[in-house]
Each structure stands twice: as C-alpha cells, then as structure tokens.
Design a protein around this motif. Structure first.
Motif, PDB file in Angstrom:
ATOM      1  N   GLU A   1       0.864  -1.174   0.000  1.00  0.00           N
ATOM      2  CA  GLU A   1       0.000   0.000   0.000  1.00  0.00           C
ATOM      3  C   GLU A   1       0.906   1.232   0.000  1.00  0.00           C
ATOM      4  OE1 GLU A   1      -3.440  -0.258   0.280  1.00  0.00           O
ATOM      5  OE2 GLU A   1      -3.302  -2.443   0.346  1.00  0.00           O
ATOM      6  N   VAL A   2       0.657   2.166  -0.900  1.00  0.00           N
ATOM      7  CA  VAL A   2       1.469   3.370  -0.954  1.00  0.00           C
ATOM      8  C   VAL A   2       0.580   4.555  -1.300  1.00  0.00           C
ATOM      9  CG1 VAL A   2       2.090   2.974  -3.386  1.00  0.00           C
ATOM     10  CG2 VAL A   2       3.540   4.436  -1.956  1.00  0.00           C
ATOM     11  N   ASN A   3       0.834   5.682  -0.681  1.00  0.00           N
ATOM     12  CA  ASN A   3       0.114   6.905  -1.024  1.00  0.00           C
ATOM     13  C   ASN A   3       0.981   8.105  -0.690  1.00  0.00           C
ATOM     14  OD1 ASN A   3      -0.526   7.929   1.780  1.00  0.00           O
ATOM     15  ND2 ASN A   3      -1.683   6.014   1.873  1.00  0.00           N
ATOM     16  N   GLY A   4       0.636   9.234  -1.267  1.00  0.00           N
ATOM     17  CA  GLY A   4       1.397  10.449  -1.006  1.00  0.00           C
ATOM     18  C   GLY A   4       0.732  11.672  -1.594  1.00  0.00           C
ATOM     19  N   THR A   5       1.241  12.818  -1.198  1.00  0.00           N
ATOM     20  CA  THR A   5       0.706  14.082  -1.696  1.00  0.00           C
ATOM     21  C   THR A   5       1.819  15.100  -1.844  1.00  0.00           C
ATOM     22  OG1 THR A   5      -0.963  15.801  -1.308  1.00  0.00           O
ATOM     23  CG2 THR A   5       0.199  14.984   0.604  1.00  0.00           C
ATOM     24  N   VAL A   6       1.667  15.948  -2.835  1.00  0.00           N
ATOM     25  CA  VAL A   6       2.539  17.098  -3.062  1.00  0.00           C
ATOM     26  C   VAL A   6       1.623  18.296  -3.239  1.00  0.00           C
ATOM     27  CG1 VAL A   6       4.235  18.161  -4.580  1.00  0.00           C
ATOM     28  CG2 VAL A   6       4.315  15.691  -4.166  1.00  0.00           C
ATOM     29  N   LEU A   7       1.815  19.327  -2.426  1.00  0.00           N
ATOM     30  CA  LEU A   7       0.918  20.472  -2.515  1.00  0.00           C
ATOM     31  C   LEU A   7       1.679  21.772  -2.338  1.00  0.00           C
ATOM     32  CD1 LEU A   7      -1.014  20.946   0.816  1.00  0.00           C
ATOM     33  CD2 LEU A   7       0.552  19.054   0.529  1.00  0.00           C
ATOM     34  N   ASP A   8       1.008  22.845  -2.715  1.00  0.00           N
ATOM     35  CA  ASP A   8       1.567  24.187  -2.630  1.00  0.00           C
ATOM     36  C   ASP A   8       0.584  25.062  -1.854  1.00  0.00           C
ATOM     37  OD1 ASP A   8       2.980  26.538  -2.969  1.00  0.00           O
ATOM     38  OD2 ASP A   8       2.162  26.920  -4.966  1.00  0.00           O
ATOM     39  N   PRO A   9       0.640  25.019  -0.517  1.00  0.00           N
ATOM     40  CA  PRO A   9      -0.256  25.852   0.292  1.00  0.00           C
ATOM     41  C   PRO A   9       0.364  27.221   0.539  1.00  0.00           C
ATOM     42  CG  PRO A   9       0.972  24.377   1.713  1.00  0.00           C
ATOM     43  CD  PRO A   9       1.469  24.131   0.295  1.00  0.00           C
ATOM     44  N   LYS A  10      -0.460  28.247   0.524  1.00  0.00           N
ATOM     45  CA  LYS A  10       0.095  29.582   0.743  1.00  0.00           C
ATOM     46  C   LYS A  10      -1.021  30.578   1.055  1.00  0.00           C
ATOM     47  CE  LYS A  10      -0.047  30.667  -4.210  1.00  0.00           C
ATOM     48  NZ  LYS A  10       0.722  31.062  -5.409  1.00  0.00           N
ATOM     49  N   PHE A  11      -0.606  31.681   1.662  1.00  0.00           N
ATOM     50  CA  PHE A  11      -1.492  32.834   1.806  1.00  0.00           C
ATOM     51  C   PHE A  11      -1.374  33.674   0.535  1.00  0.00           C
ATOM     52  CE2 PHE A  11      -0.446  32.030   6.368  1.00  0.00           C
ATOM     53  CZ  PHE A  11      -1.741  31.738   6.788  1.00  0.00           C
ATOM     54  N   ASP A  12      -2.492  33.999  -0.059  1.00  0.00           N
ATOM     55  CA  ASP A  12      -2.493  34.878  -1.221  1.00  0.00           C
ATOM     56  C   ASP A  12      -2.569  36.345  -0.808  1.00  0.00           C
ATOM     57  OD1 ASP A  12      -2.576  32.672  -3.063  1.00  0.00           O
ATOM     58  OD2 ASP A  12      -4.670  32.418  -2.483  1.00  0.00           O
ATOM     59  N   ASP A  13      -3.254  36.578   0.309  1.00  0.00           N
ATOM     60  CA  ASP A  13      -3.405  37.940   0.835  1.00  0.00           C
ATOM     61  C   ASP A  13      -3.776  37.808   2.300  1.00  0.00           C
ATOM     62  OD1 ASP A  13      -3.800  40.605   1.304  1.00  0.00           O
ATOM     63  OD2 ASP A  13      -5.778  40.676   0.362  1.00  0.00           O
ATOM     64  N   PHE A  14      -2.841  38.160   3.183  1.00  0.00           N
ATOM     65  CA  PHE A  14      -3.100  37.965   4.606  1.00  0.00           C
ATOM     66  C   PHE A  14      -2.296  38.975   5.419  1.00  0.00           C
ATOM     67  CE2 PHE A  14      -2.579  35.079   8.500  1.00  0.00           C
ATOM     68  CZ  PHE A  14      -3.769  35.510   9.043  1.00  0.00           C
ATOM     69  N   GLN A  15      -2.977  39.970   5.912  1.00  0.00           N
ATOM     70  CA  GLN A  15      -2.360  40.959   6.784  1.00  0.00           C
ATOM     71  C   GLN A  15      -2.509  40.485   8.222  1.00  0.00           C
ATOM     72  OE1 GLN A  15      -0.693  43.688   6.182  1.00  0.00           O
ATOM     73  NE2 GLN A  15      -1.061  44.170   4.034  1.00  0.00           N
ATOM     74  N   ALA A  16      -1.428  39.997   8.805  1.00  0.00           N
ATOM     75  CA  ALA A  16      -1.482  39.425  10.150  1.00  0.00           C
ATOM     76  C   ALA A  16      -0.767  40.325  11.135  1.00  0.00           C
ATOM     77  CB  ALA A  16      -0.850  38.043  10.156  1.00  0.00           C
ATOM     78  N   GLN A  17      -1.205  40.237  12.381  1.00  0.00           N
ATOM     79  CA  GLN A  17      -0.539  40.988  13.431  1.00  0.00           C
ATOM     80  C   GLN A  17       0.733  40.262  13.830  1.00  0.00           C
ATOM     81  OE1 GLN A  17      -3.025  42.044  16.706  1.00  0.00           O
ATOM     82  NE2 GLN A  17      -1.384  42.988  17.877  1.00  0.00           N
ATOM     83  N   VAL A  18       1.863  40.949  13.738  1.00  0.00           N
ATOM     84  CA  VAL A  18       3.162  40.408  14.114  1.00  0.00           C
ATOM     85  C   VAL A  18       3.792  41.395  15.082  1.00  0.00           C
ATOM     86  CG1 VAL A  18       5.421  39.647  13.334  1.00  0.00           C
ATOM     87  CG2 VAL A  18       3.414  39.255  11.891  1.00  0.00           C
ATOM     88  N   GLY A  19       3.933  40.982  16.323  1.00  0.00           N
ATOM     89  CA  GLY A  19       4.411  41.916  17.339  1.00  0.00           C
ATOM     90  C   GLY A  19       3.393  43.011  17.573  1.00  0.00           C
ATOM     91  N   SER A  20       3.824  44.238  17.482  1.00  0.00           N
ATOM     92  CA  SER A  20       2.929  45.375  17.724  1.00  0.00           C
ATOM     93  C   SER A  20       2.354  45.942  16.427  1.00  0.00           C
ATOM     94  CB  SER A  20       3.684  46.484  18.468  1.00  0.00           C
ATOM     95  OG  SER A  20       4.812  46.914  17.714  1.00  0.00           O
ATOM     96  N   GLY A  21       2.723  45.356  15.285  1.00  0.00           N
ATOM     97  CA  GLY A  21       2.226  45.867  14.008  1.00  0.00           C
ATOM     98  C   GLY A  21       1.647  44.767  13.148  1.00  0.00           C
ATOM     99  N   THR A  22       1.463  45.078  11.874  1.00  0.00           N
ATOM    100  CA  THR A  22       0.932  44.103  10.932  1.00  0.00           C
ATOM    101  C   THR A  22       1.960  43.822   9.844  1.00  0.00           C
ATOM    102  OG1 THR A  22      -0.101  45.818   9.588  1.00  0.00           O
ATOM    103  CG2 THR A  22      -1.449  44.811  11.327  1.00  0.00           C
ATOM    104  N   GLN A  23       1.833  42.656   9.239  1.00  0.00           N
ATOM    105  CA  GLN A  23       2.755  42.242   8.192  1.00  0.00           C
ATOM    106  C   GLN A  23       1.991  41.506   7.113  1.00  0.00           C
ATOM    107  OE1 GLN A  23       6.255  40.203   9.611  1.00  0.00           O
ATOM    108  NE2 GLN A  23       6.592  39.169   7.657  1.00  0.00           N
ATOM    109  N   GLN A  24       2.314  41.792   5.852  1.00  0.00           N
ATOM    110  CA  GLN A  24       1.701  41.093   4.727  1.00  0.00           C
ATOM    111  C   GLN A  24       2.397  39.741   4.563  1.00  0.00           C
ATOM    112  OE1 GLN A  24      -0.339  39.589   2.383  1.00  0.00           O
ATOM    113  NE2 GLN A  24      -0.988  41.727   2.078  1.00  0.00           N
ATOM    114  N   LEU A  25       1.595  38.673   4.647  1.00  0.00           N
ATOM    115  CA  LEU A  25       2.156  37.328   4.602  1.00  0.00           C
ATOM    116  C   LEU A  25       1.879  36.620   3.281  1.00  0.00           C
ATOM    117  CD1 LEU A  25       1.322  36.059   8.213  1.00  0.00           C
ATOM    118  CD2 LEU A  25       3.371  37.223   7.388  1.00  0.00           C
TER     119      LEU A  25
END
Length: 712
Positions: free
Chosen positions: A584-608
């Motif tokens: 039995e064999v299985n597997g996956t290859v994927l490309d996960p990512k944020f396309d547009d995500f302004q997140a709070q990092v420390g005391s400010g925000t950062q585009q991820l």
C-alpha cells in the motif's frame, strides 16, 4: 453499481481470502460488523489490507455510492490494515490516509489533522459514525482507541455539503463495529511493550434471539512512556444493542465511553532549531499537573425500509465532554544560565460540553426520463451547551535545564480556574443529494446544504449576554465518466464554509463575523485492474478560502475578515496484491500559501502573501508492505514521511521533515490465535510532531511491542 463492478464486489471476499489467508482468517472469526439486511455491502471485515474502489462507503455521500461512483477524492483505511500494522491510536490511523498529517498536542485533545493545506478542527471535520462533537475551544478528544474501529473514511476537499461549516479541507469519519445478528464471535487482546506499556482488550458480539443482537468492546492502555513523570492511562468502552423488529425496520442503541489521562508532557525546549542536548527525556511540567478528558456518546439509530426503493434513517444523539488542565505550558531555554523559564500557567476545570440533536434523512431510488436516479433529503437539529471555567494565564518560574525541580502550581501562580462564560449554540441544517445515471458511462452527482447557527453567550465576569447568528449554503456538482468499466474519470466543483473560530466557544468580539467562504475545483482518475488486485487513484485540485480573520491595518487591536488562502496539489494512492506480497502506498505534493493575509506580528501588521500556513507539510507519504514468507507467517514494514512544517505564519521557524519506519512479524499460531512482534521507530529517529518557536513535542523513540489476540 454497474453489473461488472457488482460482480467483482460479490467475488471480492473469495479473492481476498486467497490473497490474505492470515488476515481474512482472523477477520472471519471476528464476524462482520455490517447488518444482515445489508448483505450486498458486508465485505468490510474481509477486505484484508486492501481499499477496494467498488465497495459502497459513506465518506463522499449518504447515497451509498462506491468510491468509483463518487466524483471526489475518497480514501478508506480498513480496520484490518490498522490492526495489521499494530496502530495504537486513532489519530495515527487517520494519518495512514493520503495527505493526512497530524498536528496534535495535549492542548487540542491530541486529535488535530491537516489536509490539503488546511489545519485544525474548524477546517478538517472529525466525526464518529457520522456525528461530530462541536469542538468548544478547538478540542476533539474522541474517538482515540482503534480497537473497535471497523474502518476510517476520508473525504478530501470541501465537505460542508455533507456536514456543515468547518470542513473546507476535508472530513474524516471513524466507523465503529456494530452488532452481528448472524453469528457470535469473541476476541481477547493482550500486549506488552517498552516503557512498561500494556494493553488489555476484549470484544464480543452475536445474536441474542427474538431479533436482538449485541456488541461490547473494551480497551485499556497504560504506559510509563519515555519522559520523566510521563505515565498515561486510557480506557475506551463501547456497547450496542440491535433490535430487528422486522426485515424492514431495525434499531441500534449505542453507548460509547472514553477516559483519557495522557502524558503530562507538553514539550522539550529548543535552541538554534533543535532540542537542547540532554533535555529530550526530561519533563518540565509542574509536579501537580493534571490532564484529563472524558467523553460519553449515546445514540439511537433507526433504519426503516418501507419499500425496496425508499430508506429512512434517523439518529438521535446526546454527547458530553469534560476536560481538565492544570499545567505550565511554555518552556523557554535561557542559554546564559543553562536554565528553562516556565510561563503561561493554565488551570481549566469543570469545563463541560453537552450536545444533543437529531439527524434524519430519506433516500429514494427511481427513474427520471428512463434514467436511474437516487435522491436524498434530510435535516439536522442540534443544540450545544458549553460551560467554561478558565484562568487568566500568568506566572513564571525558572528551573535548571538538565536537573529541573518540578515545583507546584501555586508556587508560581495563584490565578486558578473561575467561571468565565456559558455558551448556547443552536443549529438548523437541511441537505439534499442526487445521483443521476445518464448512461452506462456517464453519471452526475450533486449536493446542496444550508445551515443556520445561533449563539448566545453569557459572560460571567462582565455579567452581560451577547448573541450572534451566521448561516451558509454549500453545494457540489460532479461528473463521472467510465470509458471502460475499470476506469473512472471525474471532475467536481464544490463550495464550503469555515467559522472564524469554534462556534461552540466563540468570543463576544467574534460573534459578528460571518463564515469564511471556500471553493475547490478537482479532477481525478480511479482505476482497478487484475480483478481488483491493483487499484490506483490520482487527484489534482485547486482550493481557495476567502475572508480570513486578520488584524485591521489602521488599528491592529481590531480584527476584520479580509484576505485569501489557497492550496493546489496532487494526491495519489496505489494498492497492489500479488501472491504473497501486498503493498500500500500513497502520497501528496501540494503548494499551500497565503495569497493575501495581513497578520498581526508583534505590535504591528505584516503582509504574509506567499507564506506557508503553519503546521502544513508540503509533502507527505505512507508505504506499507506485507510478505507471507511462510505458511502462517507474515513479515511487514511501514514507512511514514512528513515534510517540513512551519511553526508560525511568518515562516521564520520550522519543524524538520522526518521519516519513521516500523517493522514486524506476525505468526498465526493456530486458528483464531495470533502473536505479533513489532518495532516502532525502528531507527530511533528523533522527530517533532508539533511545536512552537521555543519548544517541540517529540515523537516516541524506538519502542518494542509483543501482542497476542485470541478469537473464538
């Protein structure tokens, strides 16, 4: 099911009996878990370690479609494969499915999955016999023991059309064994392992007369484990009673109980991207730490077949969950003093969740313009109550890194559990499915579901009550094309919704947010060759989720729903059965990512944008091989690979990839009696299953197990 596939499904038990004499002999002594009235699909216990594409499943539809007929990626992990590998936890059994990886820790109940680039119980549904405990606080702790598991079914991509909000990445359903009304069978299991590990288990099922049949499953596991003060103890108990009032009407009353006292191990400190040398087996938790989960599920299933073309199914259920935490949760290594700072002392007690409801649907078989058609309509009514006791995190203590003195909770922090809030969640859902067979080669499957959720939250500290309401509609449309009977090509488009956080424990400042919307396009191929001895599948998809909860650019203390996350990838699986060999064999290859995500990092925000979501591996794979090298003897090996995972959304720290290998040998000493010797983590690989920038939860080192089962 098409005539060729129906014939092959009917012949499958005999083919598997020849291909897997040991496993099938063991399965036949145990008895079938499927009702006698469902004889066309009672191949479950005779599957050996195969995952046939021609057997009906509930993973992708309630219409009893086979994976061959389902225009979506569906994986089935048979209970026989789980037991043949000696898998000791349900979460490990779930990761045998393609593309499933765990992100479990004691804080989330030890039962969290990643699938198709999305992580957590609010994006990957986890169900037991088709029911889900609303994950108050993001915790799912049941089921956990695979002893009574008949199979695990996984549906990849949006599953909201079946189960409602919170299933953009997929859904995993654990199906338990049920009473056998045809014949009695019993089984005893005993095991011993490294670190004083023990397992005792018992199963019994059979007819009682007058239309009654029963099943009982008990499983107890305990171990000292590989870290100081790391003892664990679990008990899983299931009992069910079936009553066949007539060939057309039956009832199954089931009660499940789970009690877990997991290891009080929350991680090992890391420095420069690796565990601090000498700390791998040390426990930095406090001496009076406590960790406890208790689950009770009661269900009543009714199935009525007023005619050959109509089936009505109803489930009444009541679920309860208790939890207890008392520990220090964050361990930070201080190189200047070779010490570890412990912080964020947590005390959660008396937190109880109760959930009750009804799930009803009717399935109709008929014809439309001369074409075969199956239609299903149903509804779900549910109410969840969550009583939250918690503390305000705080407290700090420092211990020697190599010789830690545990200390007590109140030595560092006096903030203990107090009543925080009470939350009432009401849910109303309606759903529809349809399978239209256009011709011998073409079929169309469509689904639609709409859910409405109402929350009422009483803050017991501020003495106020807030209310919220969200609703969502999900749909799916897929086409299956069979150019030849053994090949299925399919395409599907599906939508889904995720809540911004668990609706069963949502904060007052989040009750106004709507559901995050998701959409997936998927294409795939499924093929079964050589009389079912070689099955393989291939799926490609593009999945997008919008309306992420992010920090406001002008004021990071506020949140808003903007941004987008996506994932595209390929999943594949293959099962080969040739003579004395099964692979039995299985597997996956994927490309996960944020396309547009302004997140709070420390005391400010950062585009991820472009960053990989945390805990999601881009690569994963499973391989298991069985070799009947002599009469009544089987050797096996299994390999699991999990790629690199980031521990934050800024991708500045990560957990390294790992490969874990298992090996074992099975001896069928006499009919009904089996002895099994296995070595887990054969090469004693050090790896992390979960973690943060300052600490990792390490996986189990090399472990030896000797187990025996006697079926009679």
């Amino acid at each position: 099911m098409k005539p060729v596939l129906r014939a092959r499904a009917a012949a499958l038990p005999f083919a598997l009996a020849a291909a897997y004499p040991g496993l099938c002999a063991h399965a036949q002594t145990e008895g079938s878990a499927a009702p006698a009235t469902l004889s066309p699909v009672t191949v479950t216990e005779d599957r050996g370690v195969a995952t046939p594409l021609v057997l009906p499943s509930t993973a992708g539809s309630r219409l009893e479609l086979t994976p061959f007929e389902t225009p979506a990626s569906v994986a089935i992990v048979p209970g026989e494969l789980i037991r043949a590998l000696g898998t000791t936890s349900v979460i490990d059994a779930k990761t045998l499915a393609p593309g499933m990886s765990s992100a479990n820790s004691p804080g989330n109940g030890g039962n969290v999955l990643s699938a198709r680039g999305f992580t957590g119980v609010n994006s990957v549904k986890q169900l037991y016999n088709g029911l889900e405990l609303s994950n108050a606080g993001g915790v799912v702790s049941f089921p956990f023991d695979p002893w009574n598991v008949e199979r695990i079914e996984a549906l990849y991509g949006p599953a909201s059309v079946l189960y409602g909000a919170g299933a953009i990445g997929g859904a995993v359903n654990v199906v338990s064994k049920r009473p056998d009304p045809a014949q009695a069978s019993h089984e005893i299991g005993l095991g011993v392992g490294s670190d004083n590990a023990r397992h005792e288990a018992f199963s019994s099922t059979g007819p009682m007369g007058n239309g009654l049949s029963y099943r009982v499953d008990l499983s107890h596991r305990s171990a000292d484990n590989w870290v100081d003060r790391g003892a664990s103890d679990t008990l899983a108990a299931s009992a069910s009673l079936r009553y066949d009032l007539s060939p057309q009407l039956n009832f199954i009353l089931a009660a499940d109980y789970g009690r877990q006292k997991p290891m009080h191990y929350l991680g090992t400190p890391v420095f420069n991207g690796a565990p601090v040398p000498g700390t791998e087996t040390l426990n930095y938790n406090i001496a009076d730490s406590d960790l406890f989960f208790q689950d009770q599920w009661t269900t009543l299933d009714t199935e009525w077949k007023p005619s050959a073309d109509v089936t009505v199914h109803n489930t009444l259920y009541r679920l309860t969950h208790n939890r207890r935490y008392r520990d220090a949760t964050v361990f930070t290594y201080l190189p200047a003093t070779a010490s570890v700072r412990r912080s964020s002392y947590r005390d959660i007690s008396y937190s109880r969740q109760t959930q009750e409801g009804v799930n009803t649907y009717a399935r109709f078989q008929g014809r439309i313009a001369g074409m075969k058609n199956a239609f299903l309509a149903g509804f779900q009514l549910e109410r969840s109550f969550y009583n939250r006791f918690d503390n305000v995190r705080g407290g700090t203590s420092t211990v020697d890194a190599l010789h830690p003195v545990p200390g007590l909770y109140r030595d560092a922090w006096r903030g203990e559990s107090i009543p925080m809030y009470y939350l009432d969640l009401d849910r109303v859902g309606v759903f529809f499915e349809n399978h239209l067979t256009l011709s011998q080669r073409w079929s169309v499957v469509a689904g639609l579901r709409s859910d409405s959720y109402r929350t009422e939250r009483e803050d017991r500290q501020l003495r106020n009550t807030t209310r919220g309401k969200v609703s969502g509609t999900s749909g799916s449309l897929g086409v299956v094309f069979n150019p030849v009977p053994e090949v299925a090509l399919y395409g599907q488009i599906a939508t889904a919704q995720d809540p911004v956080t668990s609706l069963a424990s949502i904060g007052a400042n989040q009750q106004g947010f709507g559901l995050s919307q998701g959409r997936q396009i998927e294409f795939g191929l499924k093929q079964s060759l050589w009389g079912g001895r070689f099955d393989w599948t291939l799926a490609a998809y593009h999945l997008v989720k919008k309306d992420l909860l992010t920090a406001n650019l002008a004021n990071p203390t506020l949140q808003e729903q903007v941004g987008q996350q996506s994932s595209r990838g390929i999943e594949a699986s293959a099962s080969v059965r040739l003579g004395a060999w099964r692979v039995e064999v299985n597997g996956t290859v994927l490309d996960p990512k944020f396309d547009d995500f302004q997140a709070q990092v420390g005391s400010g925000t950062q585009q991820l944008a472009g960053k990989v979501p945390m805990t999601v591996p881009k690569r994963s794979a499973n391989l298991s091989a069985f070799w009947d090298f002599a009469p009544r003897w089987t050797a096996r090996t299994a390999l699991q690979y999990v790629g690199q995972r980031f521990v934050n959304n800024t991708n500045t720290a990560s957990l390294p990839s790992y490969t874990v290998v298992q090996a074992g040998v099975n001896w069928r000493a006499m009919p009904g009696m089996t002895l099994d010797l296995r070595v887990e983590n054969l090469f004693d690989k050090r790896y992390a299953t979960q973690g943060s920038e300052v600490q990792w939860i390490l996986g189990r080192p090399r472990t030896v197990w000797l187990t025996g089962t006697h079926a009679f």
